[in-house]
Design a protein around this motif. Structure first.
Motif, PDB file in Angstrom:
ATOM      1  N   GLN A  37       0.841  -1.203   0.000  1.00  0.00           N
ATOM      2  CA  GLN A  37       0.000   0.000   0.000  1.00  0.00           C
ATOM      3  C   GLN A  37       0.875   1.251   0.000  1.00  0.00           C
ATOM      4  OE1 GLN A  37      -3.417   0.297  -0.454  1.00  0.00           O
ATOM      5  NE2 GLN A  37      -2.752   2.412  -0.741  1.00  0.00           N
ATOM      6  N   ALA A  38       1.978   1.225   0.713  1.00  0.00           N
ATOM      7  CA  ALA A  38       2.888   2.378   0.737  1.00  0.00           C
ATOM      8  C   ALA A  38       3.460   2.644  -0.655  1.00  0.00           C
ATOM      9  CB  ALA A  38       4.007   2.151   1.751  1.00  0.00           C
ATOM     10  N   VAL A  39       3.746   1.586  -1.411  1.00  0.00           N
ATOM     11  CA  VAL A  39       4.220   1.760  -2.783  1.00  0.00           C
ATOM     12  C   VAL A  39       3.149   2.478  -3.602  1.00  0.00           C
ATOM     13  CG1 VAL A  39       4.822   0.543  -4.925  1.00  0.00           C
ATOM     14  CG2 VAL A  39       5.831  -0.195  -2.755  1.00  0.00           C
ATOM     15  N   ARG A  40       1.906   2.032  -3.477  1.00  0.00           N
ATOM     16  CA  ARG A  40       0.807   2.691  -4.200  1.00  0.00           C
ATOM     17  C   ARG A  40       0.650   4.143  -3.739  1.00  0.00           C
ATOM     18  NH1 ARG A  40      -1.489  -2.584  -3.778  1.00  0.00           N
ATOM     19  NH2 ARG A  40      -2.573  -2.046  -1.865  1.00  0.00           N
ATOM     20  N   ASP A  41       0.821   4.381  -2.437  1.00  0.00           N
ATOM     21  CA  ASP A  41       0.705   5.744  -1.908  1.00  0.00           C
ATOM     22  C   ASP A  41       1.758   6.659  -2.528  1.00  0.00           C
ATOM     23  OD1 ASP A  41      -1.414   4.948  -0.251  1.00  0.00           O
ATOM     24  OD2 ASP A  41      -0.084   4.525   1.439  1.00  0.00           O
ATOM     25  N   ILE A  42       2.977   6.147  -2.669  1.00  0.00           N
ATOM     26  CA  ILE A  42       4.050   6.941  -3.295  1.00  0.00           C
ATOM     27  C   ILE A  42       3.667   7.256  -4.744  1.00  0.00           C
ATOM     28  CG2 ILE A  42       6.437   6.882  -4.135  1.00  0.00           C
ATOM     29  CD1 ILE A  42       7.126   5.273  -1.556  1.00  0.00           C
ATOM     30  N   GLU A  43       3.182   6.244  -5.453  1.00  0.00           N
ATOM     31  CA  GLU A  43       2.792   6.438  -6.855  1.00  0.00           C
ATOM     32  C   GLU A  43       1.672   7.472  -6.996  1.00  0.00           C
ATOM     33  OE1 GLU A  43       1.833   2.415  -7.913  1.00  0.00           O
ATOM     34  OE2 GLU A  43       3.937   1.906  -8.354  1.00  0.00           O
ATOM     35  N   GLU A  44       0.786   7.519  -6.004  1.00  0.00           N
ATOM     36  CA  GLU A  44      -0.342   8.446  -6.038  1.00  0.00           C
ATOM     37  C   GLU A  44      -0.011   9.797  -5.410  1.00  0.00           C
ATOM     38  OE1 GLU A  44      -3.417   6.221  -4.077  1.00  0.00           O
ATOM     39  OE2 GLU A  44      -3.487   4.705  -5.660  1.00  0.00           O
ATOM     40  N   GLY A  45       1.188   9.920  -4.848  1.00  0.00           N
ATOM     41  CA  GLY A  45       1.587  11.170  -4.216  1.00  0.00           C
ATOM     42  C   GLY A  45       0.939  11.423  -2.867  1.00  0.00           C
ATOM     43  N   SER A  46       0.461  10.365  -2.237  1.00  0.00           N
ATOM     44  CA  SER A  46      -0.199  10.485  -0.933  1.00  0.00           C
ATOM     45  C   SER A  46       0.837  10.258   0.175  1.00  0.00           C
ATOM     46  CB  SER A  46      -1.337   9.464  -0.826  1.00  0.00           C
ATOM     47  OG  SER A  46      -1.969   9.574   0.423  1.00  0.00           O
ATOM     48  N   HIS A  47       1.564  11.319   0.502  1.00  0.00           N
ATOM     49  CA  HIS A  47       2.676  11.203   1.449  1.00  0.00           C
ATOM     50  C   HIS A  47       2.221  10.880   2.869  1.00  0.00           C
ATOM     51  CE1 HIS A  47       5.471  12.349  -1.637  1.00  0.00           C
ATOM     52  NE2 HIS A  47       4.686  13.377  -1.949  1.00  0.00           N
ATOM     53  N   LYS A  98      10.464   3.883  -3.605  1.00  0.00           N
ATOM     54  CA  LYS A  98       9.779   2.631  -3.940  1.00  0.00           C
ATOM     55  C   LYS A  98      10.759   1.472  -4.085  1.00  0.00           C
ATOM     56  CE  LYS A  98       7.567   3.573  -7.660  1.00  0.00           C
ATOM     57  NZ  LYS A  98       6.664   3.649  -8.818  1.00  0.00           N
ATOM     58  N   GLU A  99      11.961   1.740  -4.578  1.00  0.00           N
ATOM     59  CA  GLU A  99      12.946   0.671  -4.757  1.00  0.00           C
ATOM     60  C   GLU A  99      13.319   0.026  -3.424  1.00  0.00           C
ATOM     61  OE1 GLU A  99      16.332   1.688  -7.147  1.00  0.00           O
ATOM     62  OE2 GLU A  99      15.075   2.546  -8.721  1.00  0.00           O
ATOM     63  N   ILE A 100      13.469   0.845  -2.407  1.00  0.00           N
ATOM     64  CA  ILE A 100      13.767   0.296  -1.072  1.00  0.00           C
ATOM     65  C   ILE A 100      12.589  -0.552  -0.598  1.00  0.00           C
ATOM     66  CG2 ILE A 100      14.180   0.835   1.362  1.00  0.00           C
ATOM     67  CD1 ILE A 100      15.719   3.331   0.417  1.00  0.00           C
TER      68      ILE A 100
END
Length: 133
Positions: A37-47, A98-100
């Motif tokens: 979910q955190a990966v998706r949050d990064i992609e969506e810009g939801s910090h 996201k890579e981490i």
């Protein structure tokens, strides 16, 4: 009782009736869910949501660290990996990386898959003995 209430009751019952091994498996799966979910949050810009989900994943890793049986020899090998995962999650959170998160996800998946195999072997051993009696 609504469908949501029934599902929540089922989930609560699943946790309260689970063996320690099954609870550990649930922790690994929960950790993976929050990392994904955190990966998706990064992609969506939801910090803000990214921060919340990474912190949830960290809390699970910290719980696994605290509950690790320090008397078991394998703990000396597992604890540094948990610590590494926790530090990498912190770094991923700070840098929105996201890579981490992908790297950490791979490590947690390995733990989860190994743990699944341990549960499976224990069940086979347990039921194998019962069949011989």
């Amino acid at each position: 009782m609504s469908m949501q209430q029934q599902y929540q009751a089922y989930k609560n019952n699943s946790v309260t009736t689970a063996s320690p091994g099954e609870l550990t498996l649930m922790l690994y799966n929960g950790c993976l869910k929050f990392i994904k979910q955190a990966v998706r949050d990064i992609e969506e810009g939801s910090h803000e949501q990214k921060n919340i989900n990474i912190q949830k994943a960290q809390k699970i890793i910290q719980e696994l660290m605290v509950t690790l049986d320090q008397k078991a020899d394998i703990s000396k090998e597992i604890l540094p990996i948990y610590d590494y995962i926790n530090r990498r999650l912190m770094e991923a959170n700070i840098n929105s990386d996201k890579e981490i998160l992908e790297e950490v996800m791979g490590l947690v998946e390995e733990f989860r898959d190994t743990w699944k195999e341990v549960i499976k072997l224990n069940r086979q051993k347990q039921y194998g003995r019962g069949a011989q009696a």
